[in-house]
Write a protein that holds these residues in place. Structure first.
Motif, mmCIF file in Angstrom:
data_model
loop_
_atom_site.group_PDB
_atom_site.id
_atom_site.type_symbol
_atom_site.label_atom_id
_atom_site.label_comp_id
_atom_site.label_asym_id
_atom_site.label_seq_id
_atom_site.Cartn_x
_atom_site.Cartn_y
_atom_site.Cartn_z
ATOM 1 N N SER A 172 0.814 -1.218 0.000
ATOM 2 C CA SER A 172 0.000 0.000 0.000
ATOM 3 C C SER A 172 0.848 1.269 0.000
ATOM 4 N N PHE A 173 2.163 1.121 -0.036
ATOM 5 C CA PHE A 173 3.056 2.280 -0.039
ATOM 6 C C PHE A 173 2.901 3.050 -1.346
ATOM 7 N N ARG A 174 2.729 4.360 -1.241
ATOM 8 C CA ARG A 174 2.545 5.210 -2.410
ATOM 9 C C ARG A 174 3.888 5.659 -2.954
ATOM 10 N N HIS A 175 4.169 5.264 -4.198
ATOM 11 C CA HIS A 175 5.408 5.642 -4.857
ATOM 12 C C HIS A 175 5.205 6.915 -5.667
ATOM 13 N N PRO A 176 6.264 7.680 -5.890
ATOM 14 C CA PRO A 176 6.144 8.845 -6.778
ATOM 15 C C PRO A 176 5.794 8.398 -8.195
ATOM 16 N N GLY A 177 5.002 9.180 -8.877
ATOM 17 C CA GLY A 177 4.653 8.855 -10.251
ATOM 18 C C GLY A 177 3.527 7.839 -10.347
ATOM 19 N N SER A 178 3.344 7.307 -11.540
ATOM 20 C CA SER A 178 2.208 6.424 -11.800
ATOM 21 C C SER A 178 2.517 4.949 -11.566
ATOM 22 N N TYR A 179 3.800 4.589 -11.510
ATOM 23 C CA TYR A 179 4.165 3.186 -11.355
ATOM 24 C C TYR A 179 4.157 2.833 -9.876
ATOM 25 N N GLN A 180 3.099 2.181 -9.423
ATOM 26 C CA GLN A 180 2.892 1.937 -7.991
ATOM 27 C C GLN A 180 3.354 0.548 -7.560
ATOM 28 N N GLU A 181 4.651 0.307 -7.706
ATOM 29 C CA GLU A 181 5.252 -0.952 -7.265
ATOM 30 C C GLU A 181 6.739 -0.735 -7.043
ATOM 31 N N PHE A 182 7.299 -1.452 -6.096
ATOM 32 C CA PHE A 182 8.742 -1.388 -5.906
ATOM 33 C C PHE A 182 9.440 -1.935 -7.139
ATOM 34 N N ASP A 183 10.652 -1.461 -7.375
ATOM 35 C CA ASP A 183 11.476 -1.975 -8.464
ATOM 36 C C ASP A 183 12.889 -2.179 -7.929
ATOM 37 N N HIS A 184 13.815 -2.552 -8.812
ATOM 38 C CA HIS A 184 15.165 -2.850 -8.349
ATOM 39 C C HIS A 184 15.840 -1.628 -7.732
ATOM 40 N N ASP A 185 15.520 -0.438 -8.219
ATOM 41 C CA ASP A 185 16.131 0.773 -7.671
ATOM 42 C C ASP A 185 15.610 1.091 -6.278
ATOM 43 N N THR A 237 20.520 -26.737 15.924
ATOM 44 C CA THR A 237 19.399 -27.365 15.235
ATOM 45 C C THR A 237 19.284 -26.823 13.821
ATOM 46 N N PRO A 238 18.637 -27.567 12.918
ATOM 47 C CA PRO A 238 18.554 -27.139 11.513
ATOM 48 C C PRO A 238 17.883 -25.777 11.362
ATOM 49 N N SER A 239 18.371 -25.032 10.389
ATOM 50 C CA SER A 239 17.836 -23.714 10.077
ATOM 51 C C SER A 239 17.042 -23.793 8.786
ATOM 52 N N LYS A 240 15.939 -23.063 8.710
ATOM 53 C CA LYS A 240 15.083 -23.097 7.528
ATOM 54 C C LYS A 240 14.856 -21.693 6.991
ATOM 55 N N THR A 241 14.596 -21.629 5.703
ATOM 56 C CA THR A 241 14.270 -20.373 5.040
ATOM 57 C C THR A 241 13.027 -20.592 4.188
ATOM 58 N N ILE A 242 12.053 -19.711 4.323
ATOM 59 C CA ILE A 242 10.835 -19.823 3.515
ATOM 60 C C ILE A 242 10.460 -18.459 2.947
ATOM 61 N N PHE A 243 9.687 -18.486 1.879
ATOM 62 C CA PHE A 243 9.160 -17.263 1.286
ATOM 63 C C PHE A 243 8.270 -16.535 2.298
ATOM 64 N N ALA A 244 8.420 -15.227 2.397
ATOM 65 C CA ALA A 244 7.609 -14.452 3.322
ATOM 66 C C ALA A 244 6.824 -13.358 2.622
ATOM 67 N N ILE A 245 7.508 -12.468 1.874
ATOM 68 C CA ILE A 245 6.850 -11.327 1.243
ATOM 69 C C ILE A 245 7.357 -11.171 -0.190
ATOM 70 N N ASP A 246 6.439 -11.160 -1.133
ATOM 71 C CA ASP A 246 6.717 -10.960 -2.553
ATOM 72 C C ASP A 246 6.393 -9.497 -2.890
ATOM 73 N N LEU A 247 7.404 -8.753 -3.351
ATOM 74 C CA LEU A 247 7.182 -7.328 -3.642
ATOM 75 C C LEU A 247 7.056 -7.016 -5.122
ATOM 76 N N PHE A 248 7.883 -7.638 -5.968
ATOM 77 C CA PHE A 248 7.772 -7.375 -7.421
ATOM 78 C C PHE A 248 8.513 -8.469 -8.178
ATOM 79 N N PRO A 249 8.134 -8.729 -9.426
ATOM 80 C CA PRO A 249 8.784 -9.792 -10.199
ATOM 81 C C PRO A 249 10.204 -9.406 -10.580
ATOM 82 N N MET A 250 11.046 -10.414 -10.734
ATOM 83 C CA MET A 250 12.432 -10.166 -11.132
ATOM 84 C C MET A 250 12.480 -9.730 -12.599
#
Length: 283
Positions: free
Chosen positions: A175-188, A270-283
Motif C-alpha cells: 500500500s506504499f505510495r510511490h512517486p509517479g504512476s508506477y505503484q510498485e517497488f522496483d530494483h532501484d 538445530t537445523p535452520s530453515k528459510t521460507i518465502f515471506a513477502i513478494d514485492l515485485f517480479p524479477m
C-alpha cells in the motif's frame, strides 16, 4: 575453554565474565529465551508508568535495545544514537541505534548521548519501534530511503517489539505510495528497503532477497530454527547473530585470517530453515 582476547581490539567485549562452561546449541537458545523475556519485561514495566506519552515509551524501547547490544557486542564498536555525515557534507536523519567503529573513528560531535559519526565508521543502522501502524510503516520506508544520498556500506535493520503479523507487513509494503504512476517497488527502490526486519512479538526475522514461489520475485525471506519457529527466542537470536556477524566482518577486514572465531559457532545447532515471506515485485 580457552578465551581468546585481543586487548587492542577489545574483542572480549564489555568486560563481562564468561560462564565456567560454554553455552552452546540448546543452552544458548535458553539464554536468548530469557533475554527476549527480559527485553519485553522492561518495555512492559515502562508502559505501566508511561501510559499517555508514546514518544517516551519509544525512547525507552530504543534505550533497552541499545543496552542489550552494548552488553553483548565486542568492545571494539560503540552502540549509540545519533547522525551520520559523509565526506561530501551529507547528513542523515537521526538514527535510533548506530553501531560504529569507535576504535578507529571518533565522533565529530557528541552531546547528551547523541553523536555525529563519519559514514565510513558505520557498521549497522537500526530503527526501533514499540508498535507500528500502516502510516508509521510507510514513514519507516521513507526513512530508509533517505540514506540513498549518503555513501554508506552499513547494514540496515527494522526492529519491532509489538510487531504486526507478516500478512499485515506485506499489506503495508504493497500500500506504499510511490512517486509517479508506477505503484510498485522496483530494483532501484528495493535496494533502499531495510536489509532485515525483526518482529519480537509475532516473531519473525526477514532478509531482503530473491524469493522463489509461484514466480521469481524480489522481497523478503523468513529465517528461523526448525524448533523455534514463531517464537521470540528465534527472532531475537537471529537478529543478534546478524548484527554480530556485521561487526565480525568489519573487524576481520583488519585482522589476520583466523583470529576471530565466529560467534554463530556457539549458537543453535538445530537445523535452520528459510521460507518465502513477502513478494514485492517480479524479477
Amino acid at each position: 575453554m580457552a578465551r581468546h582476547t585481543d586487548n587492542r581490539w577489545g574483542l572480549a567485549g564489555g568486560g563481562h565474565q564468561l560462564c565456567s562452561l560454554p553455552l552452546k546449541g540448546e543452552g544458548m537458545s535458553h539464554y536468548f529465551d530469557h533475554a527476549s523475556q527480559e527485553l519485553n519485561s522492561k518495555i512492559a514495566q515502562a508502559k505501566v508508568y508511561i501510559t499517555r506519552h508514546n514518544p517516551t515509551t519509544g525512547a525507552l524501547a530504543e534505550a533497552v535495545l541499545r543496552q542489550f547490544l552494548k552488553d553483548h557486542l565486542p568492545g571494539a564498536v560503540s552502540v549509540e544514537q545519533g547522525f551520520i555525515i559523509d565526506s561530501a557534507g551529507g547528513l542523515s536523519k537521526q538514527c535510533d541505534i548506530l553501531i560504529y567503529d569507535s576504535h578507529r573513528y571518533a565522533p565529530f560531535y557528541r552531546v547528551e548521548g547523541v553523536v555525529v559519526v563519519p559514514a565510513e565508521a558505520v557498521i549497522a543502522i537500526i530503527e526501533v519501534k514499540t508498535s507500528i501502524n500502516r502510516a508509521g510503516f510507510h514513514e519507516v520506508i521513507r526513512y530508509f530511503q533517505s540514506f540513498q544520498n549518503l555513501r554508506l556500506a552499513a547494514r540496515t535493520y527494522l526492529f519491532m517489539f509489538n510487531a504486526p503479523t507478516l500478512g499485515t507487513v506485506s499489506r503495508h509494503f504493497h500500500s506504499f505510495r510511490h512517486p509517479g504512476s508506477y505503484q510498485e517497488f522496483d530494483h532501484d527502490t528495493f535496494q533502499f528497503l531495510p536489509d532485515e526486519i525483526t518482529g519480537l512479538d509475532h516473531s519473525y526475522h526477514l532478509h531482503r532477497d530473491m524469493v522463489i514461489h509461484d514466480r521469481d520475485a524480489m522481497g523478503y525471506l523468513s529465517y528461523f530454527y526448525e524448533d523455534h519457529e514463531g517464537t521470540a527466542i528465534n527472532a531475537l537470536e537471529r537478529f543478534f547473530l546478524s548484527v554480530y556477524a556485521c561487526v565480525e566482518r568489519h573487524l576481520r577486514s583488519s585482522l589476520p585470517v583466523g583470529v576471530l572465531v565466529p560467534r554463530v559457532s556457539y549458537h543453535n545447532s538445530t537445523p535452520s530453515k528459510t521460507i518465502f515471506a513477502i513478494d514485492l515485485f517480479p524479477m
